[in-house]
Each structure stands twice: as C-alpha cells, then as structure tokens.
Design a protein around this motif. Structure first.
Motif, PDB file in Angstrom:
ATOM      1  N   LEU A  92     -10.141  -0.680   6.115  1.00 33.78           N
ATOM      2  CA  LEU A  92      -9.827  -2.096   6.356  1.00 33.78           C
ATOM      3  C   LEU A  92      -9.890  -2.915   5.074  1.00 33.78           C
ATOM      4  O   LEU A  92     -10.098  -4.133   5.111  1.00 33.78           O
ATOM      5  CB  LEU A  92     -10.745  -2.694   7.434  1.00 33.78           C
ATOM      6  N   ASP A  93      -9.686  -2.254   3.944  1.00 31.58           N
ATOM      7  CA  ASP A  93      -9.614  -2.944   2.660  1.00 31.58           C
ATOM      8  C   ASP A  93      -8.164  -3.280   2.328  1.00 31.58           C
ATOM      9  O   ASP A  93      -7.257  -2.466   2.572  1.00 31.58           O
ATOM     10  CB  ASP A  93     -10.167  -2.069   1.537  1.00 31.58           C
ATOM     11  N   ILE A  94      -7.943  -4.467   1.768  1.00 34.87           N
ATOM     12  CA  ILE A  94      -6.631  -4.792   1.216  1.00 34.87           C
ATOM     13  C   ILE A  94      -6.475  -4.037  -0.093  1.00 34.87           C
ATOM     14  O   ILE A  94      -7.285  -4.174  -1.007  1.00 34.87           O
ATOM     15  CB  ILE A  94      -6.491  -6.313   0.989  1.00 34.87           C
ATOM     16  N   THR A  95      -5.443  -3.217  -0.181  1.00 32.22           N
ATOM     17  CA  THR A  95      -5.260  -2.365  -1.357  1.00 32.22           C
ATOM     18  C   THR A  95      -4.213  -2.908  -2.324  1.00 32.22           C
ATOM     19  O   THR A  95      -4.091  -2.391  -3.435  1.00 32.22           O
ATOM     20  CB  THR A  95      -4.856  -0.946  -0.929  1.00 32.22           C
ATOM     21  N   GLY A  96      -3.468  -3.918  -1.915  1.00 29.59           N
ATOM     22  CA  GLY A  96      -2.483  -4.485  -2.828  1.00 29.59           C
ATOM     23  C   GLY A  96      -1.741  -5.650  -2.218  1.00 29.59           C
ATOM     24  O   GLY A  96      -1.602  -5.735  -0.992  1.00 29.59           O
ATOM     25  N   THR A  97      -1.292  -6.550  -3.075  1.00 26.96           N
ATOM     26  CA  THR A  97      -0.439  -7.671  -2.664  1.00 26.96           C
ATOM     27  C   THR A  97       0.778  -7.676  -3.571  1.00 26.96           C
ATOM     28  O   THR A  97       0.655  -7.829  -4.792  1.00 26.96           O
ATOM     29  CB  THR A  97      -1.177  -9.017  -2.769  1.00 26.96           C
ATOM     30  N   LEU A  98       1.946  -7.473  -2.974  1.00 25.41           N
ATOM     31  CA  LEU A  98       3.193  -7.392  -3.727  1.00 25.41           C
ATOM     32  C   LEU A  98       3.941  -8.715  -3.652  1.00 25.41           C
ATOM     33  O   LEU A  98       4.126  -9.274  -2.565  1.00 25.41           O
ATOM     34  CB  LEU A  98       4.081  -6.284  -3.152  1.00 25.41           C
ATOM     35  N   GLU A  99       4.358  -9.228  -4.810  1.00 26.08           N
ATOM     36  CA  GLU A  99       5.260 -10.372  -4.859  1.00 26.08           C
ATOM     37  C   GLU A  99       6.686  -9.824  -4.804  1.00 26.08           C
ATOM     38  O   GLU A  99       7.095  -9.068  -5.671  1.00 26.08           O
ATOM     39  CB  GLU A  99       5.046 -11.173  -6.149  1.00 26.08           C
ATOM     40  N   VAL A 100       7.417 -10.195  -3.757  1.00 24.83           N
ATOM     41  CA  VAL A 100       8.752  -9.641  -3.558  1.00 24.83           C
ATOM     42  C   VAL A 100       9.798 -10.743  -3.703  1.00 24.83           C
ATOM     43  O   VAL A 100       9.470 -11.926  -3.822  1.00 24.83           O
ATOM     44  CB  VAL A 100       8.869  -8.949  -2.184  1.00 24.83           C
ATOM     45  N   GLY A 107       6.497 -15.098   0.200  1.00 26.73           N
ATOM     46  CA  GLY A 107       7.091 -14.049  -0.616  1.00 26.73           C
ATOM     47  C   GLY A 107       6.175 -12.896  -0.940  1.00 26.73           C
ATOM     48  O   GLY A 107       6.314 -12.282  -2.005  1.00 26.73           O
ATOM     49  N   GLN A 108       5.261 -12.567  -0.043  1.00 30.68           N
ATOM     50  CA  GLN A 108       4.306 -11.491  -0.314  1.00 30.68           C
ATOM     51  C   GLN A 108       4.321 -10.433   0.795  1.00 30.68           C
ATOM     52  O   GLN A 108       4.564 -10.735   1.964  1.00 30.68           O
ATOM     53  CB  GLN A 108       2.882 -12.048  -0.421  1.00 30.68           C
ATOM     54  N   ILE A 109       4.037  -9.194   0.377  1.00 26.86           N
ATOM     55  CA  ILE A 109       3.700  -8.119   1.313  1.00 26.86           C
ATOM     56  C   ILE A 109       2.318  -7.609   0.934  1.00 26.86           C
ATOM     57  O   ILE A 109       2.073  -7.220  -0.210  1.00 26.86           O
ATOM     58  CB  ILE A 109       4.733  -6.979   1.273  1.00 26.86           C
ATOM     59  N   ILE A 110       1.432  -7.635   1.900  1.00 26.07           N
ATOM     60  CA  ILE A 110       0.037  -7.253   1.689  1.00 26.07           C
ATOM     61  C   ILE A 110      -0.189  -5.899   2.356  1.00 26.07           C
ATOM     62  O   ILE A 110       0.175  -5.704   3.523  1.00 26.07           O
ATOM     63  CB  ILE A 110      -0.911  -8.320   2.261  1.00 26.07           C
ATOM     64  N   THR A 111      -0.776  -4.962   1.627  1.00 21.78           N
ATOM     65  CA  THR A 111      -1.018  -3.615   2.133  1.00 21.78           C
ATOM     66  C   THR A 111      -2.499  -3.430   2.428  1.00 21.78           C
ATOM     67  O   THR A 111      -3.356  -3.760   1.604  1.00 21.78           O
ATOM     68  CB  THR A 111      -0.566  -2.545   1.119  1.00 21.78           C
ATOM     69  N   LEU A 112      -2.775  -2.892   3.623  1.00 21.17           N
ATOM     70  CA  LEU A 112      -4.144  -2.675   4.085  1.00 21.17           C
ATOM     71  C   LEU A 112      -4.361  -1.195   4.354  1.00 21.17           C
ATOM     72  O   LEU A 112      -3.473  -0.517   4.885  1.00 21.17           O
ATOM     73  CB  LEU A 112      -4.375  -3.469   5.380  1.00 21.17           C
ATOM     74  N   ASP A 113      -5.537  -0.675   3.999  1.00 22.18           N
ATOM     75  CA  ASP A 113      -5.925   0.687   4.365  1.00 22.18           C
ATOM     76  C   ASP A 113      -6.463   0.646   5.796  1.00 22.18           C
ATOM     77  O   ASP A 113      -7.462  -0.034   6.064  1.00 22.18           O
ATOM     78  CB  ASP A 113      -6.998   1.204   3.406  1.00 22.18           C
ATOM     79  N   SER A 114      -5.801   1.353   6.703  1.00 26.05           N
ATOM     80  CA  SER A 114      -6.187   1.274   8.118  1.00 26.05           C
ATOM     81  C   SER A 114      -7.486   2.009   8.422  1.00 26.05           C
ATOM     82  O   SER A 114      -8.028   1.877   9.518  1.00 26.05           O
ATOM     83  CB  SER A 114      -5.068   1.829   9.007  1.00 26.05           C
ATOM     84  N   ARG A 115      -8.009   2.771   7.458  1.00 29.13           N
ATOM     85  CA  ARG A 115      -9.303   3.451   7.649  1.00 29.13           C
ATOM     86  C   ARG A 115     -10.459   2.569   7.196  1.00 29.13           C
ATOM     87  O   ARG A 115     -11.435   2.380   7.923  1.00 29.13           O
ATOM     88  CB  ARG A 115      -9.332   4.769   6.866  1.00 29.13           C
TER      89      ARG A 115
END
Length: 434
Positions: free
Chosen positions: A274-282, A264-272
C-alpha cells in the motif's frame, strides 16, 4: 427540498463526467503534446506505427445493434461469464429507496432479477470467481457488496462519515482564498454538512484480497479507500492522490494499482504494501478512465477536454498549464508515462474498454456537456496501428461499457440528454454483436 434535490442532481452530473457544477465545455485551443503525425502517433514512435498492420474490421450495421429501455437511470455495467448475465447499476435520483442493481439476460436484455439497494449505486467492479459485485454509493460514502449468484445485497460498507465543510477546510489548513471560494460555491447549494469524498470507480486485486476506490475530495486532496474483501471492512484510507482522483485500473500480476487525477498525473501504488511507488506527470490533463494491457505494459486513458480551470486553479493555488486540448485517447507506457500514441475522439470521451484478444479499444463519446439534444457515439480503434476503425452513432449519451470477450459482444449504457430527461424517457442498455 427543491434546492437540495437540484444540488444532488448537479453533483450526479459532476461525478458522472467529473465536471464541476459550474463548468462548461472547453472549446479553447490548448497546448498540444509533443509533435505528432496526422495518425496521432508521437514522433519517436513513428517507426512502430509504420510496422503496425491494421487488423481487418467488418463494419457494424444496424441489425447487429439491440437497444432496450431499461430504467429511469442506468450508469455502469459488468458482464459475468460465470453467470452469463449482465449487471447494471440503476440509481433512482427522485427516490433513493427505488435504486437497484439489475440483472439482465445478455441476449435479449430482459430484466431477470432486481437487487434492491439502500442508496444510489454508480460504479461497479466484478469479482466473478467469488460471485461478488462491488458497487459504489457515490454520494452516500459507502460501497455495496452483491452476491451475483443469489442476486442479493450482502453488505453495505461505510467508508466515511459526514463532515462540516468549513471545519474540514480549517483542519486541512486551506488558505483563506481557497476556503472563501469553496464555501461560496457550497453556499449556492445550501450545503453545510456532507460526505467529504465522492466515489465513482473501483479496482480489485483478488490475489491481495483488496478492493480499491478513489475518493474524489470536495475541495481537498483525493484519497484511496482500501477494503479487505475477506472481512468486507474498510482496511485503510491512503492520502496523496491530488486534485480529483478519478480513474483506476489494476495490474494484479505486478501488484500495481494505477490512479489518474485531473492535474495530469498517474499515481502508482503497490497493492501488497500500500505504498505509493511513483507519480508520473503525463501529457494528458484529465484522464477520466483507464484501461491496462499487461502484455504490452500500456495504459489507455480518455482525456476529456472539459473546462475546470476555476476549481483546479483554486485547488492548486496556481494557474494550471494545459498539456492537451482534450477529446483524445492517450496511450502511455505504464512505467515511464511516456506518450506512445494520441488518438482523437468525438466530443467528451467518457468510458473505454480494451479487448486485448482482438486488438480493439472501444470508447464512448458523450457528445457534449449538458446539451438539450445530444448525438453521442462509440468509436472502435485498432490498438496496434492506433487508428479509428468505425464510429457508431448511439445517441443521446453513451456512458459505460462491458465486454463479453468470448462471444465478442459489447454492452453500452446510454443516458438521457436534456430533452429526453424532461420527457421522462427511460435510459437504455445497448447490445452490439461484432
């Protein structure tokens, strides 16, 4: 030999639909998302639904559909406007050396060229401007790179090595309970050493010269493989993607990569960076595949509705609380993860393709987990009014989609059900002219 082959075929099904080898279709009523209207629009978006107008749809008829037997197996496909060609992964599960990438004529679906592969190909991602197609070797720990102009294999990029699973689980600090469960399952299939991650989908950020591929961990947390598309070498392996990372889509304009997992998660990554910028519980449990609309900052995802509780609970070491009954398309705000709409699908949705020009979403519905006889379909949705417009029967198992947005043509791979596979029938590619 027979045991190994049986294990391989079982893992194929697992990766295609992300069903663990021992899971069955989940028919239980599960916890519903927040209050919805009959249209599937969440309560706080009812105002938007009222204002939306359904874009006129002309029903598709049989004469607009062309189906061609193509190969013993077909999986994913990509349409190249630059080459005016359709590329289809065609793995051979009986003899890996016969696996290939097929180039089809987009009008007739005739095979124009075959690119031999050194492993079974699965997911595809096209960089049309660079004349390159990337192909996951889902069970061989590698990514293949194809020259779409010359129809030849450029390189095979290994991204992992085989491991001993018992040693791997100890190194990862898994509890005795988790280790016992996992090793018992592997023992059933006579597996001791193998690749630790399975590869399925890919996403490209051409501006950053990077290719991203989630690695679905077999008993361990998933990772994200990053490949430098200039050097065609593995650049980095990023940890932290949870249980069964499966879906991925890129937002190159805002330098974002979205990855969905089966908890139940969407994880957002900065493609420049390569840091994970957020994890959303959906509110969706199993977002298998994703699509992104940059104009409205919306994510679309198919929530499968498959029972994988035993494996997931073992991984999380707790009982996972269901958020959705599955068999749905979720529309989410990409920044917050907030649910904008939920649209019902037919049984077991798999692939999706978003046509932002025409406000259309196309979804393949597998029509069951592993039935002997299946009646899968493709559903067409209006993405402004969030309404289904038409469902096209496309048996047995429609799988993946590609779109020629200029000429408004949808391509679909259709896989065999149990009876078709036993009969030795080839799998099909279908062309739908809107």
């Amino acid at each position: 030999m027979h045991t190994t082959r049986h294990f391989t075929l079982t893992l194929i099904a697992a990766s295609l639909m992300l069903i663990t080898p021992y899971a069955q279709a989940d028919t239980r009523a599960q916890q519903q998302p927040r209050q919805q209207s009959e249209s599937g629009i969440t309560e706080d978006n009812a105002q938007m639904r009222t204002a939306a107008v359904v874009t006129p749809h002309t029903p598709i008829t049989a004469h607009q559909i062309l189906s061609r037997p193509t190969a013993s197996a077909v999986v994913e496909l990509a349409y190249s406007p630059r080459e005016n060609a359709l590329f289809v992964s065609a793995p051979d599960w009986q003899d890996e050396s016969r696996s290939r990438l097929l180039r089809l004529a987009p009008d007739s679906l005739d095979i124009q060229a075959e690119v031999p592969l050194d492993g079974k190909g699965f997911g595809v991602a096209l960089d049309d401007a660079a004349n390159r197609l990337y192909l996951t070797q889902g069970f061989n720990g590698a990514i293949s790179v194809i020259d779409t102009q010359g129809n030849q294999l450029i390189k095979r990029i290994p991204v992992m090595q085989k491991v001993n699973f018992e040693q791997l689980y100890q190194e990862h600090g898994l509890s005795q309970t988790r280790r016992d469960f996992l090793l018992e399952q592997l023992k059933k299939w006579n597996v001791v050493d193998d690749f630790p991650y399975k590869l399925r989908e890919l996403a490209i950020d051409a501006g950053q010269h990077r290719l991203f591929a989630p690695g679905l961990g077999l008993g361990i947390d998933s990772v994200l493989f990053v490949v430098d598309t200039k050097t065609l070498e593995l650049e980095k392996i990023l940890p932290g993607f949870g249980y069964n990372a499966v879906g991925i889509v890129a937002d190159p304009a805002r330098h974002r990569i979205f990855v969905s997992n089966m908890q139940g998660q969407i994880i957002t990554l900065d493609s420049r960076t390569l840091d994970i910028t957020g994890t959303l519980e959906v509110e969706a449990d199993q977002l298998l595949n994703l699509a992104y609309d940059p104009a409205t900052n919306r994510l679309f995802g198919v929530d499968q509705g498959i029972d994988r509780d035993e494996w997931r609970n073992n991984h999380l070491e707790r009982e996972y609380a269901h958020r959705s009954p599955g068999h749905r398309v979720f529309v989410l705000d990409a920044d917050s993860g907030k649910t904008l709409a939920v649209m019902p699908t037919d049984e077991v949705p798999i692939g999706l393709n978003l046509d932002t020009q025409r406000n259309r979403l196309y979804v393949t519905n597998r029509g069951g987990v592993r039935p002997d006889s299946a009646q899968g379909s493709v559903t067409i949705y209006d993405t402004e009014a969030y309404q289904p417009l038409q469902t096209l029967p496309l048996p047995p198992h429609p799988n993946s989609l590609a779109l020629d947005a200029t000429d408004n043509i949808l391509y679909v791979t259709v896989k065999n059900d149990g009876d078709s596979a036993k009969a030795g029938k080839p799998e099909n590619v279908v062309r739908i002219q809107f």
